[in-house]
Enzyme design. Sequence first.
Site, PDB file in Angstrom:
ATOM      1  N   GLU A  69       0.848  -1.205   0.000  1.00 51.71           N
ATOM      2  CA  GLU A  69       0.000   0.000   0.000  1.00 51.71           C
ATOM      3  C   GLU A  69       0.875   1.243   0.000  1.00 51.71           C
ATOM      4  O   GLU A  69       2.060   1.173   0.306  1.00 51.71           O
ATOM      5  CB  GLU A  69      -0.894  -0.016   1.246  1.00 51.71           C
ATOM      6  CG  GLU A  69      -0.104   0.166   2.533  1.00 51.71           C
ATOM      7  CD  GLU A  69      -0.796  -0.407   3.773  1.00 51.71           C
ATOM      8  OE1 GLU A  69      -1.535  -1.395   3.644  1.00 51.71           O
ATOM      9  OE2 GLU A  69      -0.555   0.135   4.856  1.00 51.71           O
ATOM     10  N   LYS A 126       2.781   4.622   1.057  1.00 50.52           N
ATOM     11  CA  LYS A 126       3.331   5.150   2.308  1.00 50.52           C
ATOM     12  C   LYS A 126       3.058   6.652   2.302  1.00 50.52           C
ATOM     13  O   LYS A 126       3.651   7.398   1.537  1.00 50.52           O
ATOM     14  CB  LYS A 126       4.828   4.883   2.400  1.00 50.52           C
ATOM     15  CG  LYS A 126       5.436   5.370   3.702  1.00 50.52           C
ATOM     16  CD  LYS A 126       6.880   4.944   3.811  1.00 50.52           C
ATOM     17  CE  LYS A 126       7.499   5.301   5.151  1.00 50.52           C
ATOM     18  NZ  LYS A 126       7.285   6.658   5.598  1.00 50.52           N
ATOM     19  N   ASP A 153       2.930  10.473   3.277  1.00 48.11           N
ATOM     20  CA  ASP A 153       3.910  11.373   3.867  1.00 48.11           C
ATOM     21  C   ASP A 153       3.180  12.447   4.656  1.00 48.11           C
ATOM     22  O   ASP A 153       2.976  13.565   4.203  1.00 48.11           O
ATOM     23  CB  ASP A 153       4.744  12.009   2.740  1.00 48.11           C
ATOM     24  CG  ASP A 153       6.035  12.574   3.271  1.00 48.11           C
ATOM     25  OD1 ASP A 153       6.342  12.347   4.455  1.00 48.11           O
ATOM     26  OD2 ASP A 153       6.746  13.241   2.496  1.00 48.11           O
ATOM     27  N   TYR A 165      -4.274   2.822   8.408  1.00 49.18           N
ATOM     28  CA  TYR A 165      -3.720   1.706   7.639  1.00 49.18           C
ATOM     29  C   TYR A 165      -3.215   0.535   8.481  1.00 49.18           C
ATOM     30  O   TYR A 165      -2.587  -0.359   7.958  1.00 49.18           O
ATOM     31  CB  TYR A 165      -2.578   2.204   6.749  1.00 49.18           C
ATOM     32  CG  TYR A 165      -1.618   3.145   7.468  1.00 49.18           C
ATOM     33  CD1 TYR A 165      -0.837   2.694   8.523  1.00 49.18           C
ATOM     34  CD2 TYR A 165      -1.528   4.475   7.097  1.00 49.18           C
ATOM     35  CE1 TYR A 165       0.025   3.545   9.185  1.00 49.18           C
ATOM     36  CE2 TYR A 165      -0.669   5.340   7.757  1.00 49.18           C
ATOM     37  CZ  TYR A 165       0.109   4.863   8.805  1.00 49.18           C
ATOM     38  OH  TYR A 165       0.952   5.707   9.460  1.00 49.18           O
ATOM     39  N   LYS A 216      11.214   3.042  -0.373  1.00 47.79           N
ATOM     40  CA  LYS A 216      11.196   4.494  -0.517  1.00 47.79           C
ATOM     41  C   LYS A 216      11.438   4.903  -1.962  1.00 47.79           C
ATOM     42  O   LYS A 216      12.346   4.389  -2.609  1.00 47.79           O
ATOM     43  CB  LYS A 216      12.281   5.129   0.369  1.00 47.79           C
ATOM     44  CG  LYS A 216      12.073   4.916   1.861  1.00 47.79           C
ATOM     45  CD  LYS A 216      10.920   5.725   2.416  1.00 47.79           C
ATOM     46  CE  LYS A 216      11.301   7.137   2.702  1.00 47.79           C
ATOM     47  NZ  LYS A 216      11.824   7.445   4.004  1.00 47.79           N
ATOM     48  N   CYS A 237      12.622  49.163  -9.593  1.00 47.71           N
ATOM     49  CA  CYS A 237      12.272  48.002 -10.406  1.00 47.71           C
ATOM     50  C   CYS A 237      13.445  47.598 -11.298  1.00 47.71           C
ATOM     51  O   CYS A 237      13.972  48.427 -12.041  1.00 47.71           O
ATOM     52  CB  CYS A 237      11.056  48.337 -11.255  1.00 47.71           C
ATOM     53  SG  CYS A 237      10.682  47.044 -12.439  1.00 47.71           S
ATOM     54  N   CYS A 274      12.116  48.460 -15.109  1.00 48.58           N
ATOM     55  CA  CYS A 274      11.854  49.804 -15.628  1.00 48.58           C
ATOM     56  C   CYS A 274      12.457  50.898 -14.766  1.00 48.58           C
ATOM     57  O   CYS A 274      12.415  52.072 -15.120  1.00 48.58           O
ATOM     58  CB  CYS A 274      10.361  50.034 -15.781  1.00 48.58           C
ATOM     59  SG  CYS A 274       9.512  50.144 -14.208  1.00 48.58           S
ATOM     60  N   CYS A 318       6.256  46.796  -8.335  1.00 47.66           N
ATOM     61  CA  CYS A 318       6.441  47.876  -9.286  1.00 47.66           C
ATOM     62  C   CYS A 318       5.045  48.221  -9.779  1.00 47.66           C
ATOM     63  O   CYS A 318       4.345  47.346 -10.302  1.00 47.66           O
ATOM     64  CB  CYS A 318       7.300  47.388 -10.459  1.00 47.66           C
ATOM     65  SG  CYS A 318       7.218  48.503 -11.859  1.00 47.66           S
ATOM     66  N   CYS A 341       5.528  48.920 -17.301  1.00 50.36           N
ATOM     67  CA  CYS A 341       6.835  48.309 -17.040  1.00 50.36           C
ATOM     68  C   CYS A 341       7.065  47.165 -18.040  1.00 50.36           C
ATOM     69  O   CYS A 341       6.247  46.236 -18.132  1.00 50.36           O
ATOM     70  CB  CYS A 341       6.848  47.792 -15.612  1.00 50.36           C
ATOM     71  SG  CYS A 341       8.183  46.670 -15.249  1.00 50.36           S
TER      72      CYS A 341
HETATM   73  S1  IVH Z   1       2.654   0.798   9.005  1.00 52.75           S
HETATM   74  C1  IVH Z   1       4.808  -0.814  12.720  1.00 52.75           C
HETATM   75  N1  IVH Z   1       1.704   1.825   6.794  1.00 52.75           N
HETATM   76  O1  IVH Z   1       5.625   5.759   8.010  1.00 52.75           O
HETATM   77  C2  IVH Z   1       4.408  -0.342  11.387  1.00 52.75           C
HETATM   78  N2  IVH Z   1       3.110   3.192   8.149  1.00 52.75           N
HETATM   79  O2  IVH Z   1       8.483   5.561   8.346  1.00 52.75           O
HETATM   80  C3  IVH Z   1       3.411   0.690  11.487  1.00 52.75           C
HETATM   81  N3  IVH Z   1       3.401   5.464   7.282  1.00 52.75           N
HETATM   82  O3  IVH Z   1       5.624   5.558  11.497  1.00 52.75           O
HETATM   83  C4  IVH Z   1       3.421   1.562  10.337  1.00 52.75           C
HETATM   84  N4  IVH Z   1       2.134   5.223   5.499  1.00 52.75           N
HETATM   85  O4  IVH Z   1       3.814   7.043  10.362  1.00 52.75           O
HETATM   86  C5  IVH Z   1       2.477   2.030   7.881  1.00 52.75           C
HETATM   87  N5  IVH Z   1       0.726   2.608   4.846  1.00 52.75           N
HETATM   88  C6  IVH Z   1       1.495   2.815   5.914  1.00 52.75           C
HETATM   89  C7  IVH Z   1       2.127   4.050   6.162  1.00 52.75           C
HETATM   90  C8  IVH Z   1       2.934   4.200   7.300  1.00 52.75           C
HETATM   91  C9  IVH Z   1       2.894   6.049   6.213  1.00 52.75           C
HETATM   92  C10 IVH Z   1       4.312   6.138   8.245  1.00 52.75           C
HETATM   93  C11 IVH Z   1       4.038   5.819   9.697  1.00 52.75           C
HETATM   94  C12 IVH Z   1       5.327   5.221  10.183  1.00 52.75           C
HETATM   95  C13 IVH Z   1       6.309   5.783   9.239  1.00 52.75           C
HETATM   96  C14 IVH Z   1       7.556   4.964   9.172  1.00 52.75           C
END
Ligand code: IVH
Length: 715
Positions: free
Chosen positions: A140, A142, A144, A253, A344, A438, A441, A456, A461
């Site tokens: 799934e 990740k 941010d 999640y 990542k 500016c 001009c 300006c 200009c």
């Molecule tokens: S699982 C013990 N699933 O990424 C595992 N984490 O870098 C629990 N994060 O601390 C985390 N998306 O804050 C999980 N689909 C996802 C995530 C996720 C973002 C974050 C989370 C975690 C951090 C680790």
Amino acid sequence: MYTPERERELIELTRKLLKDLSKIRNAPLEEAREYAEKLREVIRYHDYKYYIQTSPVISDYEYDQLFRALRDIERRYPELVTPDSPTQRVASEITGAFPEVSHYAPMLSLDNAYTEEELKDFDRRVRELTGSEEVEYSVEPKYDGAGIALVYRDDLFVRGATRGDGEVGEDITNNLKTVRTVPLRAEFSRFGIKLIEIRGEVLISREEFRRMNEERMEEGLTPFANPRNAAAGSLRLQNPAEVAKRRLEAVVYQVSYVEPEDRFPRTHYEAVEMLHLLGFKTPFKDMKVCKGIDEVIAYCREWEERRDRYPYEIDGMVVKVNDRRLYDTLGFTSHHPRWAIAFKFKARQATTKIVSVVFQVGRVGTVTPVGKLEPVRVGGVTVSSVSLFNEDFVREKDIRIGDTVLVERAGDVIPYVVEVIKEARTGEERPIEFPESCPSCGSKLVKLPGEVAWRCINISCPAQVVLRLKHWGSREAMDIRGLGEATAKALYNKGLVKDVGDLYYLKVLDLVKLPGFAEKAALNLYNAIQESKTRGLDRVLYGLGIRYVGLTTAKKIAQVVDSIWDLKDMPLERLIRIEGIGDIVARSIKEFFSREENLKVIEKLERAGVKLTKTKLEKEGPLKGKVFVFTGTLKCCSREKAGQIVESLGGVFANSVTSKTTYLVVGQDPGRTKLTRAKQLGIKMITEEEFLEMIKDFVNPEDLKREGPREGTLF
Ligand code: IVH
């Protein structure tokens, strides 16, 4: 805690260690011992910069490299592990502003993989530890954002917390209650669950992020670097009412704790499915159960490619063993679970130097400082300049020429200076001096009350004129192929064009005078200009470059006026009633139409035959093809509302009576002009009651009463 000299040493050491990574990997015991000590020193320092001072001096990626180098040494030589090694704990993010709460299950981090090889290593370890041939993974996005843990007891949301140090977090229940995607009640009892702790992330969509930053810039605040900072910052606001204004979203999640224990869903997939069914926002639709690591890799690559099209910032994919029964066998390290890993995506931060600063004049005269950088790759593109927004931004961050800076480019977000690395200063850096006149001009710059930018205000200009021409020709505006910045500049310099109106009087013979324009190119540009005449009112309104009138606003305006001239005398209050237009936008429009020189441009456009009137779309519906004009006060609702109803039923809502009008709906105290005109043209006049009769089968009477707060106060 660290003296400036010590900081310089540690940064120097960091650079050296980052260069030595492959040496570190193969170092024999004694050398490894020395490296481990040095790595701990620098990691502690970077933890301090990141968590305590919240001003990191290296990118996340570089930090990770250091951390992993240390962990690898400790793996190879377990005798080198020390109890206080940074690998033995998770760093804290607690600031003391909120009460502390203990998590039911520790909130660990995830181990990171940057390459396919590292994913394969992870899979190998999982297979070895579980004795399986092939493992099923759930993959799934990740997210941010800012990590959270939610607790529900007896189906009620009872507690929400930040991650904190992983064991203890901050209680931000009240702030989380303002997040609409956190259900205050969820029927976990349907699954026999009495108490549950779930993990998730608070996010801001990219679109909302853009909106928030635009607003911040308008208000003279410094924009946020990325959606993550915006989300994390918002969650920590002390006033929940302020939090509610930010459109935060929560995605969950992971189920981390359940009572009674035997009610734990059997697989991760089922756990997320349960959350999805109970009304949480989850990655359910974006997750995939993969058989074996090759499928995982393929899915991760697919997402890396679509990352920028996703509405939220994601920095990788999380790969989790699907079968929960294997979790116990796999267990945890002190830092992360062994049943999951984050793949990542490429880093989007990098450090580089600001070599100089130039000042750019924008289309509306704003003078923006732009840092010229030693080119650096960030997020797959080479970045060589970065906006420093305004004087306040430069002062707040204390940015100087010659500084080393941490630059981030997240998704389609423009490059941004996250931090100045002050520790890297040599003393040679020079402050950025703002010009008084500016750069284009030479006229004196002004700072209008309440604004952060120097501007300006000379309408002629050259820099502004050229950018206005370019904007007029841009794809979203009049879409004149061939009218880029260089051509606009050449047209201006040759004295052929002074405003967008002049474009329509150019002849092919004029265009061949432009440098590099052969007959063919001149003819193409000429034709492109002629073709643009029929783009429509919304595009013209956008193309004119009225401050704060973006494409969306322009479209909204074009829906309610018949001709551009309607805007000329439209009262401010009437403008504000147009959906999506606030006070600032309305004032800006008024200002634009109050300037003689702008009206002259519009006249020129009109004379040249550029279409400045509304295109009436024929929508489907019972009122299709019928054009309604209203006059006087209606009893049922405002005219605006009545107009919306007409449009929702496929009719056209117009402001003035023309030969195309089908009905003039006459309310109380009707306007003389409209009545007379309707009589002259023989337009059918009907009463409000007759109008209501016409729509009664399609509209709920309650809808008529539902008026916005500003309704009913105007006309
Ligand atoms: S699982 C013990 N699933 O990424 C595992 N984490 O870098 C629990 N994060 O601390 C985390 N998306 O804050 C999980 N689909 C996802 C995530 C996720 C973002 C974050 C989370 C975690 C951090 C680790």
